[in-house]
Design a protein around this motif. Structure first.
Motif, mmCIF file in Angstrom:
data_model
loop_
_atom_site.group_PDB
_atom_site.id
_atom_site.type_symbol
_atom_site.label_atom_id
_atom_site.label_comp_id
_atom_site.label_asym_id
_atom_site.label_seq_id
_atom_site.Cartn_x
_atom_site.Cartn_y
_atom_site.Cartn_z
ATOM 1 N N MET A 34 39.361 28.834 43.779
ATOM 2 C CA MET A 34 40.562 29.155 43.020
ATOM 3 C C MET A 34 40.722 30.448 42.793
ATOM 4 O O MET A 34 39.754 31.121 42.605
ATOM 5 C CB MET A 34 40.594 28.142 41.869
ATOM 6 C CG MET A 34 40.886 26.605 42.221
ATOM 7 S SD MET A 34 41.222 25.503 40.911
ATOM 8 C CE MET A 34 42.942 25.595 40.680
ATOM 9 N N GLY A 35 41.910 30.970 42.343
ATOM 10 C CA GLY A 35 42.236 32.300 42.065
ATOM 11 C C GLY A 35 43.490 32.494 41.554
ATOM 12 O O GLY A 35 44.239 31.706 41.559
ATOM 13 N N TRP A 36 43.618 33.679 41.057
ATOM 14 C CA TRP A 36 44.929 34.316 40.502
ATOM 15 C C TRP A 36 45.286 35.471 41.386
ATOM 16 O O TRP A 36 44.610 36.266 41.738
ATOM 17 C CB TRP A 36 44.651 34.680 39.163
ATOM 18 C CG TRP A 36 44.416 33.579 38.139
ATOM 19 C CD1 TRP A 36 43.269 32.863 37.779
ATOM 20 C CD2 TRP A 36 45.765 32.762 37.585
ATOM 21 N NE1 TRP A 36 43.642 31.839 36.900
ATOM 22 C CE2 TRP A 36 44.980 31.688 36.820
ATOM 23 C CE3 TRP A 36 46.787 32.510 37.673
ATOM 24 C CZ2 TRP A 36 45.633 30.654 36.223
ATOM 25 C CZ3 TRP A 36 47.719 31.734 37.113
ATOM 26 C CH2 TRP A 36 47.032 30.568 36.316
ATOM 27 N N ALA A 49 41.670 37.900 40.701
ATOM 28 C CA ALA A 49 40.588 37.228 40.734
ATOM 29 C C ALA A 49 40.507 36.034 41.377
ATOM 30 O O ALA A 49 41.363 35.404 41.463
ATOM 31 C CB ALA A 49 39.969 37.198 39.149
ATOM 32 N N THR A 50 39.171 35.697 41.948
ATOM 33 C CA THR A 50 38.765 34.479 42.586
ATOM 34 C C THR A 50 37.651 33.791 41.940
ATOM 35 O O THR A 50 36.777 34.677 41.528
ATOM 36 C CB THR A 50 38.748 34.558 43.879
ATOM 37 O OG1 THR A 50 37.804 35.490 44.429
ATOM 38 C CG2 THR A 50 40.213 34.914 44.585
ATOM 39 N N ILE A 51 37.478 32.645 42.078
ATOM 40 C CA ILE A 51 36.045 32.071 41.881
ATOM 41 C C ILE A 51 36.067 30.911 42.631
ATOM 42 O O ILE A 51 37.030 30.041 43.113
ATOM 43 C CB ILE A 51 36.155 31.457 40.208
ATOM 44 C CG1 ILE A 51 34.839 31.020 40.076
ATOM 45 C CG2 ILE A 51 37.038 30.483 40.170
ATOM 46 C CD1 ILE A 51 34.618 30.788 38.235
ATOM 47 N N ASN A 58 35.139 37.147 42.050
ATOM 48 C CA ASN A 58 35.665 38.569 42.662
ATOM 49 C C ASN A 58 36.859 39.092 41.735
ATOM 50 O O ASN A 58 37.650 37.931 41.470
ATOM 51 C CB ASN A 58 36.046 38.130 43.954
ATOM 52 C CG ASN A 58 36.342 39.453 44.583
ATOM 53 O OD1 ASN A 58 35.726 40.616 44.718
ATOM 54 N ND2 ASN A 58 37.421 39.516 45.527
ATOM 55 N N TYR A 59 36.931 40.399 41.628
ATOM 56 C CA TYR A 59 38.081 40.917 40.957
ATOM 57 C C TYR A 59 38.537 42.114 41.514
ATOM 58 O O TYR A 59 37.812 42.911 42.150
ATOM 59 C CB TYR A 59 37.504 41.409 39.707
ATOM 60 C CG TYR A 59 36.883 40.105 38.388
ATOM 61 C CD1 TYR A 59 35.615 39.795 38.624
ATOM 62 C CD2 TYR A 59 37.891 39.660 37.820
ATOM 63 C CE1 TYR A 59 35.136 38.604 37.600
ATOM 64 C CE2 TYR A 59 37.556 38.546 36.736
ATOM 65 C CZ TYR A 59 36.166 38.233 36.935
ATOM 66 O OH TYR A 59 35.912 37.236 35.973
ATOM 67 N N ALA A 60 39.813 42.273 41.306
ATOM 68 C CA ALA A 60 40.427 43.515 41.647
ATOM 69 C C ALA A 60 39.899 44.549 40.928
ATOM 70 O O ALA A 60 39.643 44.429 39.587
ATOM 71 C CB ALA A 60 41.940 43.381 41.697
ATOM 72 N N ASP A 61 39.456 45.952 41.348
ATOM 73 C CA ASP A 61 38.983 46.820 40.698
ATOM 74 C C ASP A 61 39.695 47.125 39.378
ATOM 75 O O ASP A 61 39.201 47.682 38.429
ATOM 76 C CB ASP A 61 38.927 48.289 41.666
ATOM 77 C CG ASP A 61 37.730 47.855 42.430
ATOM 78 O OD1 ASP A 61 37.991 48.874 43.442
ATOM 79 O OD2 ASP A 61 36.902 47.240 42.276
ATOM 80 N N SER A 62 41.143 47.114 39.403
ATOM 81 C CA SER A 62 42.080 47.399 38.354
ATOM 82 C C SER A 62 42.071 46.457 37.035
ATOM 83 O O SER A 62 42.386 46.833 36.141
ATOM 84 C CB SER A 62 43.343 47.317 38.770
ATOM 85 O OG SER A 62 43.991 46.170 39.111
ATOM 86 N N LYS A 64 38.901 44.835 36.383
ATOM 87 C CA LYS A 64 37.565 44.584 35.941
ATOM 88 C C LYS A 64 37.049 45.025 34.709
ATOM 89 O O LYS A 64 37.595 46.044 34.376
ATOM 90 C CB LYS A 64 36.228 45.332 36.925
ATOM 91 C CG LYS A 64 36.289 44.724 38.208
ATOM 92 C CD LYS A 64 35.420 45.377 39.226
ATOM 93 C CE LYS A 64 35.289 44.795 40.745
ATOM 94 N NZ LYS A 64 34.330 45.586 41.496
ATOM 95 N N GLY A 65 36.582 44.072 33.792
ATOM 96 C CA GLY A 65 36.094 44.456 32.322
ATOM 97 C C GLY A 65 37.167 44.214 31.451
ATOM 98 O O GLY A 65 36.950 44.238 30.319
ATOM 99 N N ARG A 66 38.514 43.730 31.923
ATOM 100 C CA ARG A 66 39.411 43.308 31.098
ATOM 101 C C ARG A 66 39.699 41.998 31.376
ATOM 102 O O ARG A 66 40.296 41.087 30.314
ATOM 103 C CB ARG A 66 40.904 44.225 31.455
ATOM 104 C CG ARG A 66 40.353 45.579 31.099
ATOM 105 C CD ARG A 66 41.655 46.686 31.032
ATOM 106 N NE ARG A 66 42.219 46.454 32.577
ATOM 107 C CZ ARG A 66 43.422 45.791 32.522
ATOM 108 N NH1 ARG A 66 44.080 45.099 31.566
ATOM 109 N NH2 ARG A 66 43.882 45.830 33.833
ATOM 110 N N LEU A 67 39.842 41.345 32.397
ATOM 111 C CA LEU A 67 40.232 40.022 32.819
ATOM 112 C C LEU A 67 38.929 39.227 33.082
ATOM 113 O O LEU A 67 38.132 39.760 34.081
ATOM 114 C CB LEU A 67 41.386 40.134 34.098
ATOM 115 C CG LEU A 67 42.891 40.256 33.157
ATOM 116 C CD1 LEU A 67 42.856 41.562 32.862
ATOM 117 C CD2 LEU A 67 43.773 40.213 34.564
ATOM 118 N N THR A 68 39.037 38.107 32.751
ATOM 119 C CA THR A 68 37.779 37.311 33.173
ATOM 120 C C THR A 68 38.356 35.734 33.835
ATOM 121 O O THR A 68 39.097 35.005 33.131
ATOM 122 C CB THR A 68 36.802 36.924 31.997
ATOM 123 O OG1 THR A 68 36.344 38.229 31.393
ATOM 124 C CG2 THR A 68 35.615 36.071 32.441
#
Length: 121
Positions: A34-36, A49-51, A58-62, A64-68
């Motif tokens: 699933m992902g957003w 982001a996906t899980i 996996n996260y977009a670089d923009s 990372k560190g802010r969205l989980t």
């Protein structure tokens, strides 16, 4: 197919936080990931982001560190915790699920209806 119901969007000032939720339902389907994704006005939809069902993220670089991104397999629900939001995070956020039919193995991609996130400066 799998149905997705999103919640949690809204308006927030820069630096604020929001939490999105997406609940999946659908008999006879196994959810693999699933992902957003998000789409800003005038721009193409982009991955946030996906899980996977195994917990790999996996996260977009923009973001990372802010969205989980996190998930609850028992509830077929995925969450997106968004901290330190920026105006560039504004857009419609869509939930996505990659699933497979438990008998045929045929794969499907499902999308939610989208939820608006607006971050003001």
């Amino acid at each position: 197919q799998v149905q997705l119901v999103e919640s949690g969007g809204g308006c927030v000032q820069a630096g604020g936080s929001l939490r999105l939720s997406c609940a999946a339902s659908g008999l006879l389907y196994r959810i693999n990931a699933m992902g957003w994704y998000r789409q800003a006005p005038g721009k193409q939809r982009e991955l946030v982001a996906t899980i996977t069902s195994g917990g790999s993220t996996n996260y977009a670089d923009s973001v990372k560190g802010r969205l989980t991104i996190s998930g609850d397999n028992a509830k077929n629900t995925v969450y997106l915790q968004m901290n330190n939001l920026k105006p560039a995070d504004t857009g419609v956020y869509y939930c996505n699920a990659d699933s497979a039919h438990i008998w045929s193995g045929r794969t499907f991609a499902s999308w939610g209806q989208g939820t608006q996130v607006t971050v003001s400066s």
